[in-house]
Write a protein that holds these residues in place. Structure first.
Motif, PDB file in Angstrom:
ATOM      1  N   GLN A  61      -4.875  41.650  10.879  1.00  0.00           N
ATOM      2  CA  GLN A  61      -6.057  42.120  10.156  1.00  0.00           C
ATOM      3  C   GLN A  61      -7.278  41.377  10.668  1.00  0.00           C
ATOM      4  O   GLN A  61      -7.264  40.160  10.819  1.00  0.00           O
ATOM      5  CB  GLN A  61      -5.883  41.859   8.666  1.00  0.00           C
ATOM      6  CG  GLN A  61      -7.060  42.302   7.826  1.00  0.00           C
ATOM      7  CD  GLN A  61      -6.840  42.007   6.353  1.00  0.00           C
ATOM      8  OE1 GLN A  61      -5.707  41.930   5.894  1.00  0.00           O
ATOM      9  NE2 GLN A  61      -7.921  41.842   5.616  1.00  0.00           N
ATOM     10  N   SER A  75      -7.545  47.199  10.917  1.00  0.00           N
ATOM     11  CA  SER A  75      -7.956  47.253   9.516  1.00  0.00           C
ATOM     12  C   SER A  75      -6.833  46.666   8.660  1.00  0.00           C
ATOM     13  O   SER A  75      -5.687  46.553   9.106  1.00  0.00           O
ATOM     14  CB  SER A  75      -8.216  48.699   9.094  1.00  0.00           C
ATOM     15  OG  SER A  75      -6.986  49.408   9.015  1.00  0.00           O
ATOM     16  N   ALA A  76      -7.151  46.333   7.420  1.00  0.00           N
ATOM     17  CA  ALA A  76      -6.139  45.778   6.510  1.00  0.00           C
ATOM     18  C   ALA A  76      -4.973  46.752   6.331  1.00  0.00           C
ATOM     19  O   ALA A  76      -3.805  46.353   6.372  1.00  0.00           O
ATOM     20  CB  ALA A  76      -6.777  45.439   5.161  1.00  0.00           C
ATOM     21  N   ALA A  79      -2.969  46.953   9.692  1.00  0.00           N
ATOM     22  CA  ALA A  79      -2.271  45.690   9.943  1.00  0.00           C
ATOM     23  C   ALA A  79      -1.053  45.565   9.033  1.00  0.00           C
ATOM     24  O   ALA A  79       0.031  45.178   9.477  1.00  0.00           O
ATOM     25  CB  ALA A  79      -3.218  44.510   9.740  1.00  0.00           C
TER      26      ALA A  79
END
Length: 103
Positions: A61, A75-76, A79
């Motif tokens: 992330q 991106s979160a 990830a």
């Protein structure tokens, strides 16, 4: 890819800055760390780290609008998905990304 089919992607990423290029090629996942902190960069968070190349190179992330010191920023959501899916020993491929293009 799984059984010849893409299971996720393309996804937005960012890669290593000039002089700190992300290595390209075929690699095996070496290890993973859900809450990794960078010893090299002032304890910076590297959530959902999947380490795949020598020198501590991982996908994790990070800010997809900012180049890294060699890692792949995701991106979160992406990830977390890759962290969950990939296992130690799985193969990953890294190809050169042209600026402004999706991964």
């Amino acid at each position: 890819m799984k059984d010849g089919n893409a299971i996720r992607g393309p996804v937005q990423i960012n890669q290593g800055a000039a002089g700190e290029d992300t290595p390209t090629g075929t690699f095996d996942v070496q290890w993973k760390d859900r809450h990794h902190r960078s010893k090299e960069f002032n304890d910076a968070p590297m959530e959902y780290s999947v380490f795949f190349a020598p020198g501590g190179i991982a996908m994790h992330q990070g800010n997809v609008h900012k180049q890294s010191a060699g890692c792949v920023h995701l991106s979160a959501t992406d990830a977390a998905a890759w962290y969950s899916y990939l296992r130690v020993g799985d193969q990953v491929q890294v190809h050169r990304q042209e600026p402004g293009s999706p991964a």
